[in-house]
Write a protein that holds these residues in place. Structure first.
Motif, PDB file in Angstrom:
ATOM      1  N   GLY A  57       3.450 -10.795   2.725  1.00 35.59           N
ATOM      2  CA  GLY A  57       4.635  -9.818   2.364  1.00 35.59           C
ATOM      3  C   GLY A  57       4.430  -8.511   3.247  1.00 35.59           C
ATOM      4  O   GLY A  57       3.435  -8.139   3.645  1.00 35.59           O
ATOM      5  N   ASN A  58       5.698  -8.145   3.702  1.00 37.59           N
ATOM      6  CA  ASN A  58       5.684  -6.836   4.255  1.00 37.59           C
ATOM      7  C   ASN A  58       4.706  -6.787   5.649  1.00 37.59           C
ATOM      8  O   ASN A  58       4.466  -5.751   6.079  1.00 37.59           O
ATOM      9  N   LYS A  59       4.802  -7.619   6.413  1.00 38.17           N
ATOM     10  CA  LYS A  59       3.894  -7.850   7.684  1.00 38.17           C
ATOM     11  C   LYS A  59       4.591  -7.081   8.627  1.00 38.17           C
ATOM     12  O   LYS A  59       5.853  -7.330   9.014  1.00 38.17           O
ATOM     13  N   PRO A  60       3.966  -6.141   9.227  1.00 41.38           N
ATOM     14  CA  PRO A  60       4.502  -5.504  10.311  1.00 41.38           C
ATOM     15  C   PRO A  60       4.237  -6.165  11.583  1.00 41.38           C
ATOM     16  O   PRO A  60       3.666  -7.288  11.905  1.00 41.38           O
ATOM     17  N   GLY A 104      -4.701   4.830   0.718  1.00 38.52           N
ATOM     18  CA  GLY A 104      -3.746   5.349  -0.530  1.00 38.52           C
ATOM     19  C   GLY A 104      -4.323   5.390  -1.805  1.00 38.52           C
ATOM     20  O   GLY A 104      -5.453   5.411  -2.092  1.00 38.52           O
ATOM     21  N   VAL A 105      -3.191   4.893  -2.722  1.00 42.70           N
ATOM     22  CA  VAL A 105      -3.723   4.669  -4.216  1.00 42.70           C
ATOM     23  C   VAL A 105      -4.348   3.272  -4.187  1.00 42.70           C
ATOM     24  O   VAL A 105      -3.739   2.025  -3.843  1.00 42.70           O
ATOM     25  N   THR A 106      -5.495   3.140  -4.912  1.00 43.53           N
ATOM     26  CA  THR A 106      -6.043   1.963  -4.935  1.00 43.53           C
ATOM     27  C   THR A 106      -5.761   1.166  -6.482  1.00 43.53           C
ATOM     28  O   THR A 106      -4.711   1.645  -7.147  1.00 43.53           O
ATOM     29  N   TRP A 156      -8.093  -1.724   3.766  1.00 43.41           N
ATOM     30  CA  TRP A 156      -7.037  -2.652   3.240  1.00 43.41           C
ATOM     31  C   TRP A 156      -5.781  -1.983   2.938  1.00 43.41           C
ATOM     32  O   TRP A 156      -5.829  -1.136   1.987  1.00 43.41           O
ATOM     33  N   ALA A 157      -4.966  -2.028   3.701  1.00 44.79           N
ATOM     34  CA  ALA A 157      -4.386  -2.733   4.863  1.00 44.79           C
ATOM     35  C   ALA A 157      -3.356  -2.337   5.533  1.00 44.79           C
ATOM     36  O   ALA A 157      -2.499  -1.440   4.953  1.00 44.79           O
ATOM     37  N   THR A 158      -3.121  -2.719   6.897  1.00 49.03           N
ATOM     38  CA  THR A 158      -1.979  -2.375   7.734  1.00 49.03           C
ATOM     39  C   THR A 158      -0.690  -2.480   6.838  1.00 49.03           C
ATOM     40  O   THR A 158       0.133  -1.669   6.978  1.00 49.03           O
ATOM     41  N   ASN A 159      -0.453  -3.540   6.374  1.00 50.50           N
ATOM     42  CA  ASN A 159       0.730  -3.675   5.633  1.00 50.50           C
ATOM     43  C   ASN A 159       1.161  -2.533   4.756  1.00 50.50           C
ATOM     44  O   ASN A 159       2.336  -2.325   4.333  1.00 50.50           O
ATOM     45  N   GLY A 173       7.413   5.961  -3.579  1.00 51.22           N
ATOM     46  CA  GLY A 173       7.689   6.012  -4.975  1.00 51.22           C
ATOM     47  C   GLY A 173       6.673   5.508  -5.821  1.00 51.22           C
ATOM     48  O   GLY A 173       6.614   5.221  -7.045  1.00 51.22           O
ATOM     49  N   GLY A 174       5.480   5.638  -5.215  1.00 51.05           N
ATOM     50  CA  GLY A 174       4.173   5.250  -6.095  1.00 51.05           C
ATOM     51  C   GLY A 174       3.768   3.882  -5.878  1.00 51.05           C
ATOM     52  O   GLY A 174       2.769   3.235  -6.355  1.00 51.05           O
ATOM     53  N   SER A 175       4.799   2.879  -5.334  1.00 56.09           N
ATOM     54  CA  SER A 175       4.284   1.453  -5.010  1.00 56.09           C
ATOM     55  C   SER A 175       3.163   1.139  -4.082  1.00 56.09           C
ATOM     56  O   SER A 175       2.997   2.095  -3.296  1.00 56.09           O
ATOM     57  N   THR A 176       2.185   0.535  -4.458  1.00 51.61           N
ATOM     58  CA  THR A 176       0.931   0.215  -3.695  1.00 51.61           C
ATOM     59  C   THR A 176       1.074  -1.276  -2.864  1.00 51.61           C
ATOM     60  O   THR A 176       0.104  -1.570  -2.253  1.00 51.61           O
ATOM     61  N   SER A 177       2.022  -2.027  -2.977  1.00 51.86           N
ATOM     62  CA  SER A 177       2.251  -3.160  -2.377  1.00 51.86           C
ATOM     63  C   SER A 177       2.675  -3.225  -1.033  1.00 51.86           C
ATOM     64  O   SER A 177       2.497  -4.139  -0.214  1.00 51.86           O
ATOM     65  N   ASP A 178       3.818  -2.293  -0.800  1.00 54.67           N
ATOM     66  CA  ASP A 178       4.440  -2.140   0.388  1.00 54.67           C
ATOM     67  C   ASP A 178       3.945  -0.785   1.171  1.00 54.67           C
ATOM     68  O   ASP A 178       4.444  -0.618   2.350  1.00 54.67           O
ATOM     69  N   CYS A 179       3.254  -0.019   0.237  1.00 54.47           N
ATOM     70  CA  CYS A 179       2.862   1.143   1.133  1.00 54.47           C
ATOM     71  C   CYS A 179       1.732   1.910   0.580  1.00 54.47           C
ATOM     72  O   CYS A 179       1.184   1.383  -0.509  1.00 54.47           O
ATOM     73  N   SER A 180       1.328   2.854   0.791  1.00 51.71           N
ATOM     74  CA  SER A 180      -0.090   3.478   0.269  1.00 51.71           C
ATOM     75  C   SER A 180       0.248   4.385  -1.108  1.00 51.71           C
ATOM     76  O   SER A 180      -0.735   4.479  -1.677  1.00 51.71           O
TER      77      SER A 180
END
Length: 317
Positions: free
Chosen positions: A41-44, A251-253, A282-285, A292-299
């Motif tokens: 997911g969200n691989k750069p 970012g946020v763990t 964990w992780a470059t992705n 907006g607080g998400s930690t799956s696609d950003c920090s």
């Protein structure tokens, strides 16, 4: 033209040619500063990241079991598919990779292979497929908290090292704030008892169960790791630090802690002062901000794109 003058001109031309010739860069060390990168997911684009940050290597997650004692990316993708293409792309741009076996979820090879020799064979398939210089065993959850599986992993890595003396082995594991827990200490102690020559021991100093100062916690957990490595193998402090490493989370763990880029730079500077053998995250992705607080696609923090990767790229041990 006199012979001496011809010789002088020839030497001068040779020096000029040497000065203009490109200097061959040292091969990148895939263990030292390799942020995790995953495909689900969200691989750069790794080459874009390399060009933007200067990072040269990535830790590719995760190699798992396909349901038996056979390695597959995320337990489902062939070794010859998109992940092989990804590795070729990174190498063509002057970089390299270190595949990571395991992780938190999924079928682990350490559980699905029946013996150390069978597990070593599974690791060897991946080493051969990509002509690797290093492998990372991210041992967590049921694979970690099981004495039989721990011994199987260590036995397999001993065989891998015997058959591939130039391949460096890394074990990455969870940790408490004070250092490895009882399972982590057992893993290190058993490596000594079984004669498994692990090159680098690395801890993941985050997800301690709530907000905390992760800079201080990182230092104390790595110090605890160093102390156990030192005592187990009879090393000096300096030598034990040089066989230790850390993998933070940007970012946020998962448990609500936060690592800012400024804090991560502090961790890097401290790691450099101790000459740790591995510094990553964990992780470059997730190395993007303002989501907006998400930690799956950003920090989940206010940061520039690839800021954490830039910090890792500046780490030289």
């Amino acid at each position: 033209m006199k012979p001496l003058r011809r010789l002088t001109i020839a030497l001068t031309a040779g020096v000029a040619a040497m000065a203009l010739a490109p200097v061959a860069e040292a091969a990148p060390n895939p263990v030292l500063a390799s942020p995790y990168l995953y495909q689900w997911g969200n691989k750069p684009d790794p080459v874009n990241v390399m060009n933007a940050t200067g990072v040269k290597t990535f830790t590719l997650a995760f190699v798992l079991s396909d349901g038996g004692c056979n390695p597959a990316w995320d337990g489902s993708r062939s070794l010859t598919g998109s992940d092989a293409t990804l590795i070729r792309t990174i190498r063509a741009a002057g970089g390299d990779v270190i595949p990571s076996f395991g992780g938190w979820s999924g079928r682990k090879l350490g559980q699905y292979c029946s013996s150390a020799s069978a597990l070593a064979g599974a690791y060897q398939k991946v080493i051969n497929a990509y002509q690797l210089k290093a492998i990372d065993i991210d041992i967590e959850a049921a694979e970690f908290e099981n004495a039989t599986t721990q011994d199987r992993v260590l036995g397999a890595l001993k065989i891998v090292k015997q058959n591939n003396p130039g391949v460096r082995t890394v074990i990455t594991m969870p940790t408490d704030r004070s250092g490895p827990n009882s399972w982590g200490k057992r893993l290190i102690t058993r490596a000594k008892e079984l004669g498994a020559p692990i090159d680098v021991w690395s801890v993941m100093p985050f997800n301690f169960g709530g907000p905390s100062d992760l800079v201080a916690a990182t230092k104390s957990s790595v110090d605890g790791l160093k102390n156990h490595v030192k005592a187990t193998f009879g090393l000096t402090d300096d030598a034990a630090y040089r066989r230790s490493g850390l993998s933070s989370m940007n970012g946020v763990t998962d448990t609500g802690e936060t690592v800012t880029t400024a804090q991560f730079r502090s961790m890097r500077d401290w790691a450099a002062s101790k000459h740790l053998a591995r510094f990553t995250f964990w992780a470059t992705n997730r190395d993007r901000g303002n989501c907006g607080g998400s930690t799956s696609d950003c920090s989940g923090t206010n940061q520039g794109t690839w800021d954490f990767t830039r910090v890792v790229a500046g780490y030289t041990g």
